[in-house]
Design a protein around this motif. Structure first.
Motif, PDB file in Angstrom:
ATOM      1  N   SER A 184     -24.201  86.263 193.988  1.00 40.96           N
ATOM      2  CA  SER A 184     -23.293  87.262 194.550  1.00 40.96           C
ATOM      3  C   SER A 184     -21.844  86.968 194.185  1.00 40.96           C
ATOM      4  CB  SER A 184     -23.460  87.325 196.071  1.00 40.96           C
ATOM      5  OG  SER A 184     -23.099  86.108 196.674  1.00 40.96           O
ATOM      6  N   LYS A 185     -21.454  85.689 194.160  1.00 45.49           N
ATOM      7  CA  LYS A 185     -20.064  85.349 193.818  1.00 45.49           C
ATOM      8  C   LYS A 185     -19.766  85.651 192.353  1.00 45.49           C
ATOM      9  CE  LYS A 185     -19.200  84.011 197.947  1.00 45.49           C
ATOM     10  NZ  LYS A 185     -18.388  84.889 198.821  1.00 45.49           N
ATOM     11  N   ILE A 186     -20.719  85.372 191.479  1.00 43.32           N
ATOM     12  CA  ILE A 186     -20.491  85.667 190.064  1.00 43.32           C
ATOM     13  C   ILE A 186     -20.441  87.176 189.849  1.00 43.32           C
ATOM     14  CG2 ILE A 186     -21.498  85.478 187.757  1.00 43.32           C
ATOM     15  CD1 ILE A 186     -22.469  82.692 188.591  1.00 43.32           C
ATOM     16  N   ASP A 187     -21.243  87.909 190.612  1.00 43.45           N
ATOM     17  CA  ASP A 187     -21.151  89.373 190.552  1.00 43.45           C
ATOM     18  C   ASP A 187     -19.755  89.843 190.949  1.00 43.45           C
ATOM     19  OD1 ASP A 187     -23.666  89.770 189.605  1.00 43.45           O
ATOM     20  OD2 ASP A 187     -24.574  90.206 191.555  1.00 43.45           O
ATOM     21  N   HIS A 188     -19.154  89.163 191.951  1.00 46.53           N
ATOM     22  CA  HIS A 188     -17.787  89.495 192.350  1.00 46.53           C
ATOM     23  C   HIS A 188     -16.829  89.318 191.177  1.00 46.53           C
ATOM     24  CE1 HIS A 188     -18.776  89.576 196.673  1.00 46.53           C
ATOM     25  NE2 HIS A 188     -17.615  90.196 196.796  1.00 46.53           N
ATOM     26  N   VAL A 189     -16.966  88.198 190.462  1.00 41.43           N
ATOM     27  CA  VAL A 189     -16.094  87.934 189.315  1.00 41.43           C
ATOM     28  C   VAL A 189     -16.256  89.038 188.277  1.00 41.43           C
ATOM     29  CG1 VAL A 189     -15.660  86.355 187.392  1.00 41.43           C
ATOM     30  CG2 VAL A 189     -16.049  85.448 189.690  1.00 41.43           C
ATOM     31  N   ARG A 190     -17.494  89.448 188.034  1.00 45.15           N
ATOM     32  CA  ARG A 190     -17.752  90.499 187.058  1.00 45.15           C
ATOM     33  C   ARG A 190     -17.120  91.826 187.487  1.00 45.15           C
ATOM     34  NH1 ARG A 190     -21.349  89.732 183.093  1.00 45.15           N
ATOM     35  NH2 ARG A 190     -22.598  87.838 183.119  1.00 45.15           N
ATOM     36  N   GLN A 191     -17.114  92.072 188.785  1.00 37.51           N
ATOM     37  CA  GLN A 191     -16.552  93.325 189.280  1.00 37.51           C
ATOM     38  C   GLN A 191     -15.064  93.456 188.953  1.00 37.51           C
ATOM     39  OE1 GLN A 191     -17.476  93.540 193.470  1.00 37.51           O
ATOM     40  NE2 GLN A 191     -19.691  93.501 193.079  1.00 37.51           N
ATOM     41  N   TYR A 192     -14.401  92.318 188.759  1.00 42.63           N
ATOM     42  CA  TYR A 192     -12.980  92.363 188.402  1.00 42.63           C
ATOM     43  C   TYR A 192     -12.775  92.554 186.902  1.00 42.63           C
ATOM     44  CZ  TYR A 192     -12.056  90.891 193.161  1.00 42.63           C
ATOM     45  OH  TYR A 192     -11.996  90.838 194.521  1.00 42.63           O
ATOM     46  N   GLY A 193     -13.865  92.748 186.182  1.00 42.49           N
ATOM     47  CA  GLY A 193     -13.753  93.080 184.769  1.00 42.49           C
ATOM     48  C   GLY A 193     -13.833  91.896 183.834  1.00 42.49           C
ATOM     49  N   ALA A 194     -13.981  90.690 184.379  1.00 41.87           N
ATOM     50  CA  ALA A 194     -14.021  89.504 183.519  1.00 41.87           C
ATOM     51  C   ALA A 194     -15.288  89.512 182.667  1.00 41.87           C
ATOM     52  CB  ALA A 194     -13.969  88.249 184.375  1.00 41.87           C
ATOM     53  N   LYS A 195     -15.151  89.038 181.426  1.00 41.61           N
ATOM     54  CA  LYS A 195     -16.283  88.959 180.511  1.00 41.61           C
ATOM     55  C   LYS A 195     -16.902  87.572 180.663  1.00 41.61           C
ATOM     56  CE  LYS A 195     -13.707  91.846 177.262  1.00 41.61           C
ATOM     57  NZ  LYS A 195     -12.400  91.698 177.957  1.00 41.61           N
ATOM     58  N   CYS A 196     -18.073  87.496 181.267  1.00 42.48           N
ATOM     59  CA  CYS A 196     -18.687  86.204 181.604  1.00 42.48           C
ATOM     60  C   CYS A 196     -19.940  85.944 180.781  1.00 42.48           C
ATOM     61  CB  CYS A 196     -19.066  86.160 183.082  1.00 42.48           C
ATOM     62  SG  CYS A 196     -17.688  86.215 184.224  1.00 42.48           S
ATOM     63  N   SER A 197     -20.081  84.711 180.344  1.00 37.78           N
ATOM     64  CA  SER A 197     -21.358  84.211 179.837  1.00 37.78           C
ATOM     65  C   SER A 197     -21.852  83.182 180.850  1.00 37.78           C
ATOM     66  CB  SER A 197     -21.193  83.556 178.463  1.00 37.78           C
ATOM     67  OG  SER A 197     -20.828  84.508 177.496  1.00 37.78           O
ATOM     68  N   PHE A 198     -23.148  83.140 181.032  1.00 39.66           N
ATOM     69  CA  PHE A 198     -23.715  82.277 182.068  1.00 39.66           C
ATOM     70  C   PHE A 198     -24.753  81.352 181.455  1.00 39.66           C
ATOM     71  CE2 PHE A 198     -26.464  81.508 185.848  1.00 39.66           C
ATOM     72  CZ  PHE A 198     -25.494  80.950 186.669  1.00 39.66           C
ATOM     73  N   LEU A 199     -24.529  80.035 181.582  1.00 37.35           N
ATOM     74  CA  LEU A 199     -25.421  79.023 181.003  1.00 37.35           C
ATOM     75  C   LEU A 199     -25.923  78.106 182.107  1.00 37.35           C
ATOM     76  CD1 LEU A 199     -26.609  77.652 178.404  1.00 37.35           C
ATOM     77  CD2 LEU A 199     -24.574  76.166 178.447  1.00 37.35           C
ATOM     78  N   GLN A 200     -27.228  78.023 182.213  1.00 35.04           N
ATOM     79  CA  GLN A 200     -27.817  77.082 183.168  1.00 35.04           C
ATOM     80  C   GLN A 200     -28.230  75.818 182.438  1.00 35.04           C
ATOM     81  OE1 GLN A 200     -30.986  79.348 185.008  1.00 35.04           O
ATOM     82  NE2 GLN A 200     -29.676  79.794 186.749  1.00 35.04           N
ATOM     83  N   VAL A 201     -27.951  74.683 183.073  1.00 33.16           N
ATOM     84  CA  VAL A 201     -28.307  73.376 182.529  1.00 33.16           C
ATOM     85  C   VAL A 201     -29.309  72.760 183.496  1.00 33.16           C
ATOM     86  CG1 VAL A 201     -27.455  71.127 181.793  1.00 33.16           C
ATOM     87  CG2 VAL A 201     -26.008  73.157 181.536  1.00 33.16           C
TER      88      VAL A 201
END
Length: 720
Positions: A184-201
């Motif tokens: 949900s928090k990363i979705d918030h960041v995306r809502q502000y228009g930021a271009k995100c890549s997400f990598l799980q380790v």
């Protein structure tokens, strides 16, 4: 202009060989071309203690060259691991920070209240715990600074597990499932228009299999997480993991054969129960026999290694992890300290007793040391080194059950600092993900939950990592039969799923099956199985009983006649040298008769080893039906041998139970030669001599070898 990545490699060239660089470059290329988010992340898949952090640090450096402006690293929710991650990044990126090219911040601890436009123009790295307040601070940055909304961001979820992948249990929700906070928090960041890549380790790929297929939450349907791509962290030859502890441990020609030392359940209970009588009789009380042996063998093993290396440079470690509560850690500290005082007393006034104890310990190490080219120092030298360690205070004990305590001992590499030549660490959950312990030659593990969780237990395996062969010769793993069996089952599931990932078979690479009480097999959802009840099969996997004791000679003799009557249908001699085809129904009848010749009870101290013959029979049925060749349908190969003299335990003085009755140079190669499309059942008749721990009666020891074409499958005897 030279790139940051090239400068980075120039600074840290020795840490990044060609395999590591290829992994970094492939991962960044995948991030650039693939759309990744919480529900379809990129995945960096490594093994426990295999160098995953090193790789993702390199990924950050290259990502900055490829247009990324910011990296946000989400660490496991402890202050220690957050600080450890921060310190390591600070050290690795020191030159770039000093050159004012990169800025590094702990999102809570040292992020300025105001980030000036100048600071925001730099390459930024934020470290945040996977905890609500930390994540809120991340979101606040994007609410506060409009220019952050145009930045290209790499979010790295370090030590990703089931919860962070996308789902968590929430008792406040009627269906007990909610979207995870991270999502949900990363979705918030995306809502502000930021271009995100997400990598799980992660080191635990099975977490993807443990998700529900779909579920409904507040009227909306959610699908399980599936990675957009998977890159594998290279594993180098000196890495020691579950294959060494749980597969090579079945090979008498490997030092791993002697790794496991069985700890009786009553002893683990004693370590969790405060009783002054244990202190008063620390050197004699039977309930602490293996605990005393572990402490002594740690000192002797460390002394051997110090004599093999330069004494001033070699330091070793020992972890005791059996309880979670602080009062029980304090109790274990008291027990350990008291036994060390007793050994110090022997060193001062009773050297004969100490020398005898050291001599017994050296004998326990000789079998594993003889399997390598490691030189065993003279006994007198070992005894002298042990005495010196005791009298000069070379042995330190640290109780670690808080962030503050572990933080004081963590160095900038993220390792527990070894301040003494011999270091004993007593703790619980804090000795978990991300904590590296150098030269760990003794691990006393006793966490025994009612339901084992793969990610939790595997991450407790601090004994994994890069180890020298000389260390492995004196390394011992102390745990109960029940825990060792559960960890072995977990290893096979983990390695099978990892293999499926490597082959690109994430969706259908492993079959999950449930064996009911009648022995019937049916497909089962992977998130429903009880992992401690599983048996994993794959090509050439061996399934066999161990730890059993035989019943009375007269009863066993009767059952042997039944077995040999069935064998008489196929071969005129018990010592038939050639493999032959046998009907599955006869093989199952033989296994039933063999199972009836075994005993498991408190007297034999083997209740946790009871053979699951039902699952073994289910495996045979599964592997001998639905074949392409009709002439092999309902059949398996059988190899019969007699006059064998396998011991009940791996060492003459006791220890873990023997699990290699089949000769690795003759029997196994022959079984593997014929087990191509159907399994091979080896029936090995033992003489059962009393001096080898048996009851002076002949008995049969079966070994089932899965065929080469086995489809990796997990058989479960119980569901959650």
């Amino acid at each position: 202009m030279i790139s940051l990545y090239e400068q980075f490699l120039g600074e840290h060239n020795k840490d990044y060989d060609s395999d590591y660089r290829k992994c970094i470059e492939n991962t960044v290329a995948d991030l650039v071309i693939n759309e990744t988010d919480v529900k379809k992340p990129g995945m960096l898949l490594g093994k426990i203690q295999s160098g995953k952090t090193r790789i993702y640090i390199g990924i950050i450096a290259l990502a900055f060259d490829k247009g990324y402006d910011m990296a946000i690293i989400l660490t496991k929710g402890t202050k220690v691991l957050t600080e450890q991650t921060y310190q390591r990044l600070d050290k690795v990126f020191e030159k770039f920070i000093d050159d004012d090219y990169v800025r590094l911040y702990d999102i809570i601890k040292n992020t300025p209240e105001e980030l000036s436009p100048y600071i925001r123009s730099k390459k930024l790295i934020f470290v945040a715990k996977k905890q609500k307040d930390n994540l809120n601070h991340v979101v606040d940055l994007f609410e506060k600074y409009d220019d952050f909304k145009n930045k290209k961001i790499l979010i790295i979820d370090d030590e990703a597990d089931y919860a962070s992948i996308g789902f968590k249990r929430d008792p406040k929700q009627p269906d007990e499932v909610s979207i995870a906070v991270i999502a949900s928090k990363i979705d918030h960041v995306r809502q502000y228009g930021a271009k995100c890549s997400f990598l799980q380790v992660t080191a635990t790929p099975y977490s993807l299999y443990l998700q529900p297929e779909t579920f409904i939450l507040n009227g909306a349907e959610y699908s399980p997480v599936r990675p957009a791509f998977t890159e594998l962290v290279p594993i180098h030859e000196n890495y020691i993991g579950g294959d060494f502890y749980f597969e090579k441990s079945e090979d008498p020609s490997s030092p791993a054969f002697f790794l496991h030392v069985d700890v009786p359940d009553v002893e683990l209970q004693a370590l969790g129960r405060i009783d002054q009588r244990y202190i008063n009789n620390i050197d004699t009380i039977p309930k602490l026999k293996i605990f005393r042996q572990a402490i002594l063998d740690f000192i002797v093993g460390g002394a051997i290694r110090r004599l093999q290396e330069h004494p001033q440079n070699y330091k070793c470690s020992f972890i005791i992890h059996t309880e979670t509560s602080k009062d029980k850690h304090a109790w274990q500290l008291q027990l350990t300290s008291e036994y060390l005082r007793k050994l110090q007393h022997y060193a001062r006034v009773d050297e004969t007793t100490l020398n005898d104890l050291v001599c017994d310990s050296v004998e326990r190490f000789k079998n594993s040391m003889r399997l390598t080219e490691a030189t065993i120092p003279p006994l007198l030298s070992i005894q002298g080194e042990v005495r010196t360690a005791l009298l000069k205070g070379y042995i330190g004990i640290n109780k670690i059950n808080s962030d503050q305590q572990i933080y004081a001992l963590i160095d900038k590499k993220g390792q527990l600092r070894l301040e003494n030549p011999f270091n004993i660490f007593i703790g619980g959950q804090i000795l978990d993900r991300g904590i590296t312990v150098e030269n760990l030659i003794c691990f006393f593990y006793g966490r025994n939950p009612k339901r084992f969780q793969l990610d939790t237990v595997l991450q407790h395996s601090r004994m994994y990592g890069y180890r020298s062969i000389k260390d492995l010769c004196v390394t011992r793993f102390y745990t109960s039969a029940n825990i060792y069996s559960a960890m072995k089952k977990m290893h096979y599931i983990d390695s099978s799923l990892r293999e499926a990932f490597m082959k690109g078979q994430q969706e259908d690479g492993v079959i999950f099956l449930l064996v009911d009480e009648t022995g019937q097999v049916k497909h089962c959802a992977p998130n429903k199985i009880l992992i401690s009840s599983t048996e994993t099969i794959r090509p050439y996997r061996r399934l066999l009983p161990r730890g059993m004791q035989t019943r009375s000679p007269s009863y066993v003799k009767t059952k042997n006649c039944d077995i040999e009557n069935i064998l008489g249908k196929y071969t005129s001699t018990i010592a038939n040298p050639e493999p032959f085809l046998m009907n599955t129904t006869d093989a199952i009848q033989i296994l039933d008769s063999i199972a009836q010749t075994y005993e498991y009870n408190e007297t034999h101290k083997n209740k946790d080893y009871e053979w699951d013959v039902l699952t073994t029979k289910a495996v045979i049925k599964k592997l001998t039906t639905g074949l392409n060749k009709n002439e092999l349908e309902g059949k398996l190969y059988c190899i019969v041998r007699s006059n064998r003299n396998s011991s009940r335990t791996k060492e003459s003085r006791g220890g873990a139970y023997y699990d290699a009755p089949d000769d690795g140079k003759v029997d196994r190669p022959l079984a593997m030669k014929v087990a191509k499309e159907i399994p091979c059942l080896m029936l090995l008749k033992q003489n059962g001599l009393e001096e080898q721990g048996w009851r002076s009666t002949e008995f049969w020891w079966p070994v089932l070898v899965c065929p080469e074409n086995t489809k990796t499958s997990v058989f479960a005897a119980e569901t959650i």
